[in-house]
Each structure stands twice: as C-alpha cells, then as structure tokens.
Design an enzyme around this catalytic site. Structure first.
Site, mmCIF file in Angstrom:
data_model
loop_
_atom_site.group_PDB
_atom_site.id
_atom_site.type_symbol
_atom_site.label_atom_id
_atom_site.label_comp_id
_atom_site.label_asym_id
_atom_site.label_seq_id
_atom_site.Cartn_x
_atom_site.Cartn_y
_atom_site.Cartn_z
ATOM 1 N N LYS A 69 0.819 -1.221 0.000
ATOM 2 C CA LYS A 69 0.000 0.000 0.000
ATOM 3 C C LYS A 69 0.850 1.266 0.000
ATOM 4 C CE LYS A 69 -1.039 0.731 4.913
ATOM 5 N NZ LYS A 69 -2.115 0.892 5.901
ATOM 6 N N ASP A 70 2.151 1.148 0.321
ATOM 7 C CA ASP A 70 3.046 2.318 0.299
ATOM 8 C C ASP A 70 3.618 2.598 -1.086
ATOM 9 O OD1 ASP A 70 2.712 2.638 3.004
ATOM 10 O OD2 ASP A 70 4.562 1.581 3.550
ATOM 11 N N ARG B 60 -8.727 8.254 4.422
ATOM 12 C CA ARG B 60 -9.671 7.214 4.004
ATOM 13 C C ARG B 60 -10.441 6.667 5.199
ATOM 14 N NH1 ARG B 60 -9.045 2.081 4.862
ATOM 15 N NH2 ARG B 60 -6.881 2.377 5.440
ATOM 16 N N ARG B 61 -9.710 6.358 6.275
ATOM 17 C CA ARG B 61 -10.383 5.821 7.467
ATOM 18 C C ARG B 61 -11.293 6.871 8.082
ATOM 19 N NH1 ARG B 61 -4.632 3.448 9.443
ATOM 20 N NH2 ARG B 61 -4.690 1.478 8.287
ATOM 21 N N ARG C 261 0.503 10.298 14.396
ATOM 22 C CA ARG C 261 1.606 9.976 13.483
ATOM 23 C C ARG C 261 2.575 8.997 14.132
ATOM 24 N NH1 ARG C 261 0.628 11.724 8.333
ATOM 25 N NH2 ARG C 261 -1.038 13.248 8.570
ATOM 26 N N ARG D 23 2.652 4.879 17.848
ATOM 27 C CA ARG D 23 1.217 5.156 17.974
ATOM 28 C C ARG D 23 0.604 4.440 19.172
ATOM 29 N NH1 ARG D 23 -1.198 5.437 11.797
ATOM 30 N NH2 ARG D 23 0.724 6.195 10.872
ATOM 31 N N CYS E 101 -2.216 9.239 -1.576
ATOM 32 C CA CYS E 101 -2.540 9.254 -0.144
ATOM 33 C C CYS E 101 -3.313 10.510 0.220
ATOM 34 C CB CYS E 101 -1.305 9.238 0.733
ATOM 35 S SG CYS E 101 0.079 8.372 0.108
#
Length: 345
Positions: A85-86, A136-137, A154, A160, A248
């Site tokens: 996904k990156d 997105r979330r 972040r 986190r 992103c």
C-alpha cells in the site's frame, strides 16, 4: 565459490529501520532461504528516512523520495520489501514489483485505550477522540459514527500504541490489522472493521518485493513468492487507484474478493467528512483461457510472468472500468474538493 564447487550467490535486501519493516523483510528472506538454500541473503538497514513520502499532486508523478530505491539503482541492494500500500501505482522507470505475497487480513482494526476495554466504536461516549492519520479511514468512520471525533496520530506502530496507552488523548486508534498481526500484537485488536464500516486501502495487507526490472535472474528468483489470488486482487485495486489519479492525499477505498472464479472489486471515493461518497462493485472472471505466460509485462508496476496473462489483463481492466464508472458519476469533483481541502489544512 564454496569448497564443494557450488557457487553461492549473495543477494542483498534493503529495509527500513522500523521494527515492522524488519519483521516483514525477515519473513520474505526466510521464504527465500527455504526455496533457495544455496543463496546467501544479507539484510542491510538504511537510515530511518526511508518512509515513502506521499505528496501526490494531481497530474504529477508521485515524488518518490526513497533512499531504498536509490540503493537499488546504485546496485547496493538487489531487492526491497515494502508494504504494497506504500508503493505508488506508477513506479519510477527501471523498477518493478517482482513479487506480491499472500495477503494478510487487509482490514482495519480498532485498538482501544486500556480504559475503554470492552467498548466498540458504537458504544464509546459522545465526542471520544479516535486517532488515525488516514483520510480514508476518517472519511468513512465519520459518516458511520458521527458521535466520534477524529484526530491525526503519526509515527510507526510502536509510537502510535505508546501515544495511545501512555496519554489520555485518544479513546482508540485505527490501525491496519496486518501490521498488528505481523508484530505479534493481535491481542490488542478489539474489533476488525468490516467493509460496511470501513473499506481498506489499495494493496493493504500485502507485501511487495521491488527489484530492478532488468535483473532477469532476481525477477525469476522472487517470482515464486507471488500469490496468484493476491496478485489479481491487487492489480485490480492498483488499476482502479491509478485511473482515479488518487494518492494518499485523497480518500479512496476498496474491497476485493475472489469467489467461484470471479474477481469482485468494490471501490469508493469520499469527501473528507464522508458526507459525499460514490461506491460501486464490478466483477470479472479469473479463469485463465490461455496457459500462455508473458515475458516480463508490467501491469500497474507488477511483473507476474507465471500468472496467466489474460487473467491479469482482465483484473487490470476491471480496475480501470470501475474507476471510469465512478468518474462518470462525479468522482473527480469529490476528489478534487477533498484534495484542495486537504492541501489547505
């Protein structure tokens, strides 16, 4: 050369310094060691700046500021392991994704502050603050749980979780289930979000091995790691995102499934607050008509020469057609507004 006349080849793998990056890289190295006992693998960590920086501007190529790729280019390493996904849907010239491994659970997970044990997003008190750095979330969950507030958090997974546990700033945070599982922190997951609550990011949960496109022997070596179902799903997802020109900086989400030789792709775009959205599902056959396999054709950055080319073509077309359907219904306007709002924040 070893004493027994066997030639042992050294393959160098580059990785970021984070614990998760290292675990992911080691898992790929272990698979390769099992398959190729004669190959000697060396893992080199690069300084911590190897995050994929995401400044995707519409109409511009992703600014791909990655030391890892420079190291690949300079022949200092032979392969690099990433979270798929990156990786942007268009890779810089000379690079390709030579393997997409079997996907871990691609969904997002809720990790609660220890004080909120037993609660769900639904039952958290009014105005509880949820940490996520993903537009997105946030877009999907704001719409679904209007009583909650969403704030940026972040840092890597360790950072986190520390911010969540040691302070009272967040009632919960949202993280990818795959990363938590790979770190061995599955016990922290209180809920896995179903697609009706939150669809996932393109390529989420899959690991990708990036190599130099001209290195036929390395490409051949890593190609055995491809998981055919994951490859088809991720090609469709990446083609969808590329056609939308999403990066992103905009809320784009997907959900894919292979069932009874059909590949189903659901894709959606959202405004930043989730109030405006478009979502559609399309499907295509995954059955292979030809046993013919291509010579090194890249599809959205992926080279999978052992997987039937017609199935890959259909997956790629599915992604583009679904994007076109959303664009015909006004997706571009939603994404443009989201991007402008995000840029001005």
């Amino acid at each position: 050369q070893e004493g027994n006349g066997k030639v042992s080849r050294v393959i160098r793998i580059g990785t970021r310094k984070s614990q998760l990056a290292r675990i992911q890289t080691d898992s790929v190295a272990d698979r390769l060691k099992e398959l190729y006992p004669d190959v000697h693998l060396e893992i080199g960590e690069m300084p911590g700046i190897l995050h994929v920086f995401c400044f995707v501007q519409i109409g511009e190529k992703s600014l791909f500021t990655k030391e890892l790729e420079n190291a690949l280019e300079r022949n200092e390493v032979d392969l690099v392991v990433h979270s798929l996904k990156d990786l942007p849907t268009t890779l810089p010239p000379g690079f390709t994704i030579g393997a997409v491994l079997k996907r871990e659970n691609p969904h997002d997970a809720v990790v609660l502050h220890p004080n909120n044990a037993g609660k769900t997003l639904e039952t958290l008190p009014e105005k509880s603050v949820i940490g996520t750095s993903s537009l997105r979330r946030a877009a999907q969950l704001k719409k679904r749980f209007p009583h909650l507030e969403f704030r940026d958090i972040r840092g890597n997974l360790n950072t986190r979780l520390k911010k969540l546990d040691e302070k009272q700033d967040f009632a919960a945070i949202i993280l990818a289930a795959a990363g938590l599982k790979r770190m061995g922190w599955e016990n922290r997951i209180s809920t896995i979000l179903e697609p009706e609550d939150c669809m996932y990011a393109v390529g989420q949960g899959a690991l990708a091995v990036e190599v130099r496109a001209r290195d036929a022997d390395i490409l051949e070596m890593v190609s055995v790691l491809h998981d055919p179902e994951t490859v088809l799903r991720c090609i469709a997802e990446r083609a969808f995102l590329r056609r939308l020109e999403g990066g992103c900086s905009v809320p784009v989400a997907v959900h894919t499934q292979v069932k009874d030789s059909q590949l189903y792709l659901t894709g959606a775009v959202y405004s930043l607050d989730g109030s405006d959205s478009l979502k559609e599902t399309m499907q295509t056959s995954t059955a292979a008509d030809d046993k013919e396999v291509d010579e090194q054709v890249q599809r959205v950055g992926v080279t999978a020469s052992k997987i039937p080319s017609d199935a890959q073509d259909r997956a790629e077309r599915l992604g583009m057609e679904l994007a076109d359907l959303l664009l015909s219904k006004g997706a571009k306007e939603i994404l443009t507004v989201a991007r402008q709002l995000n840029d001005s924040r």
